[in-house]
Design an enzyme around this catalytic site. Structure first.
Site, short mmCIF file in Angstrom:
data_model
loop_
_atom_site.label_atom_id
_atom_site.label_comp_id
_atom_site.label_asym_id
_atom_site.label_seq_id
_atom_site.Cartn_x
_atom_site.Cartn_y
_atom_site.Cartn_z
N SER A 43 0.84 -1.18 0.00
CA SER A 43 0.00 0.00 0.00
C SER A 43 0.88 1.24 0.00
O SER A 43 1.92 1.27 0.66
CB SER A 43 -0.91 0.01 1.24
OG SER A 43 -1.80 1.11 1.21
N HIS A 102 -3.00 7.34 -4.08
CA HIS A 102 -3.00 6.14 -3.25
C HIS A 102 -3.08 4.92 -4.14
O HIS A 102 -3.73 4.94 -5.20
CB HIS A 102 -4.21 6.17 -2.30
CG HIS A 102 -4.64 4.82 -1.81
ND1 HIS A 102 -5.65 4.08 -2.42
CD2 HIS A 102 -4.19 4.05 -0.79
CE1 HIS A 102 -5.82 2.95 -1.78
NE2 HIS A 102 -4.94 2.89 -0.80
N ASN A 162 -3.06 0.33 -3.72
CA ASN A 162 -3.00 -0.83 -2.85
C ASN A 162 -3.27 -2.08 -3.66
O ASN A 162 -4.16 -2.09 -4.52
CB ASN A 162 -4.05 -0.71 -1.72
CG ASN A 162 -4.17 -1.97 -0.89
OD1 ASN A 162 -5.01 -2.82 -1.16
ND2 ASN A 162 -3.32 -2.09 0.10
N VAL A 163 -2.51 -3.12 -3.44
CA VAL A 163 -2.82 -4.44 -3.97
C VAL A 163 -2.64 -5.44 -2.84
O VAL A 163 -1.67 -5.37 -2.09
CB VAL A 163 -1.94 -4.82 -5.19
CG1 VAL A 163 -2.42 -4.10 -6.43
CG2 VAL A 163 -0.47 -4.52 -4.95
N ARG A 164 -3.57 -6.38 -2.70
CA ARG A 164 -3.57 -7.24 -1.52
C ARG A 164 -4.12 -8.62 -1.87
O ARG A 164 -4.83 -8.80 -2.87
CB ARG A 164 -4.39 -6.61 -0.41
CG ARG A 164 -5.82 -6.30 -0.80
CD ARG A 164 -6.54 -5.46 0.24
NE ARG A 164 -7.91 -5.17 -0.15
CZ ARG A 164 -8.27 -4.13 -0.89
NH1 ARG A 164 -7.36 -3.29 -1.36
NH2 ARG A 164 -9.54 -3.94 -1.20
N HIS A 211 -20.69 11.54 4.35
CA HIS A 211 -21.10 12.64 5.22
C HIS A 211 -20.85 14.01 4.59
O HIS A 211 -21.35 15.02 5.08
CB HIS A 211 -20.36 12.54 6.57
CG HIS A 211 -18.87 12.65 6.48
ND1 HIS A 211 -18.09 11.67 5.93
CD2 HIS A 211 -18.03 13.63 6.87
CE1 HIS A 211 -16.82 12.02 5.99
NE2 HIS A 211 -16.75 13.21 6.55
N ARG A 248 0.35 -2.91 13.15
CA ARG A 248 1.28 -1.88 13.64
C ARG A 248 0.71 -0.49 13.33
O ARG A 248 0.58 -0.10 12.17
CB ARG A 248 2.64 -2.06 12.97
CG ARG A 248 3.70 -1.08 13.46
CD ARG A 248 5.05 -1.45 12.86
NE ARG A 248 6.11 -0.60 13.35
CZ ARG A 248 6.53 0.51 12.72
NH1 ARG A 248 5.97 0.88 11.58
NH2 ARG A 248 7.51 1.23 13.22
#
Length: 306
Positions: A92, A106, A108-110, A175, A259
């Site tokens: 990420s 941003h 991310n790869v997961r 919101h 963490r």
């Protein structure tokens, strides 16, 4: 090599290549690595660049963590996996540039793998990338989405449209009734043929620098003053709001005992909030509002060219 170890190897290499490309684009900044271990299982390496020539702060993290029980954020859409042992791998990154004309970004790869008692392992991929400009340029947005569309093309005629729309839905501050930025790609729970799913994850991870670095190069020398800087800091507040209120990755990391420093390195180093502030009508700052609702960026470009 097992499937999960192939993903592990790719993600570690991806982190290396991302850091190298981003440090080269910055020209002065260097990533400092912080290796860590998680008591319940696994660990990772967080790399952060501070006070670079282009990036005020940039974080690129790799993690490979495991646990005895999936947290609630991971089983909200998969109640059958509640209580299952799990392993999660990912890379990420979040880029916070100094110049307000360079967008925040941003990616991310997961990969997740769960082992329900008495059943076969269940796996799925997720990820994507999105762009958050402060002073948007149509050429930049169209370039960003063109790269996204082209990397999706080998995976089906509908892949870009579906994952672009998913990104628009996901990165939306309900919101505030506004998008976090101009979108990109987002996907989760991708399963089926492992080779195809893994190839798509690689395409998304490898495509990020192609999408982002040309924009950085175009805008990093644009002159700016205190007005633009203050607006950037104000809009960074929306980034904080999304990550702390809506982001499932942040929630998963905190719920799973991750963490904290690595989870929250996505937050900007400097930010400001101001009660009920509104940009002056007709100003460059007010123009951003036109970009914060989902749009068909590439369709508009095609129509404009006719």
């Amino acid at each position: 090599m097992s499937q999960i170890e192939a993903v592990h190897e790719f993600l570690r290499d991806l982190q290396d290549r991302l850091c190298q490309g981003l440090a080269t684009a910055d020209g002065e900044g260097r990533f400092v690595q912080d290796e860590w271990q998680r008591p319940e299982g696994g660990g990772g390496r967080s790399r952060v660049m501070k006070e670079g020539a282009v990036f005020e702060q940039a974080g690129v993290g790799f993690s490979d963590v495991s646990g005895a029980t999936l947290p609630a954020s991971a089983t909200a859409h998969r109640p059958d996996l509640a209580g299952a042992p799990w392993r999660a791998l990912g890379v990420s990154l979040v880029m916070h540039p100094r110049n307000p004309y360079v967008p925040t970004s941003h990616a991310n790869v997961r990969y997740f793998e769960a082992h329900p008692p008495g059943g076969a392992p269940i796996w799925w991929f997720g990820g994507g990338f999105d762009l958050t400009p402060f002073y948007p340029f149509d050429d930049d947005v169209r370039h960003w989405h063109t790269v996204a569309r082209d990397l999706c093309a080998p995976f089906g005629a509908d892949r870009y449209a579906e994952h672009k729309a998913w990104c628009d839905r996901y990165f939306f501050l309900k919101h505030r009734n506004e998008a976090r930025g101009v979108g990109g790609l987002f996907f989760d729970d991708l399963t089926g043929d492992f080779a195809s799913c893994f190839a798509y994850q690689r395409a998304v991870g490898n495509g990020f620098l192609d999408a982002y670095l040309p924009i950085v190069e175009r805008r990093k020398r644009t002159p700016y003053g205190e007005r633009e800087r203050e607006f950037q800091l104000y809009r960074r507040g929306r980034y904080v709001e999304f990550n702390l209120v809506w982001d499932r990755g942040t929630l998963f990391g905190l719920q799973s005992g991750g963490r904290t420093e690595s989870i929250l390195m996505s937050l900007p180093p400097r930010v400001r909030f101001e009660y009920a502030w509104q940009p002056a009508p007709g100003s460059a700052e007010a123009r951003l509002g036109d970009y914060l609702q989902p749009r068909d960026w590439l369709g508009e470009a095609a129509r404009d060219a006719q």
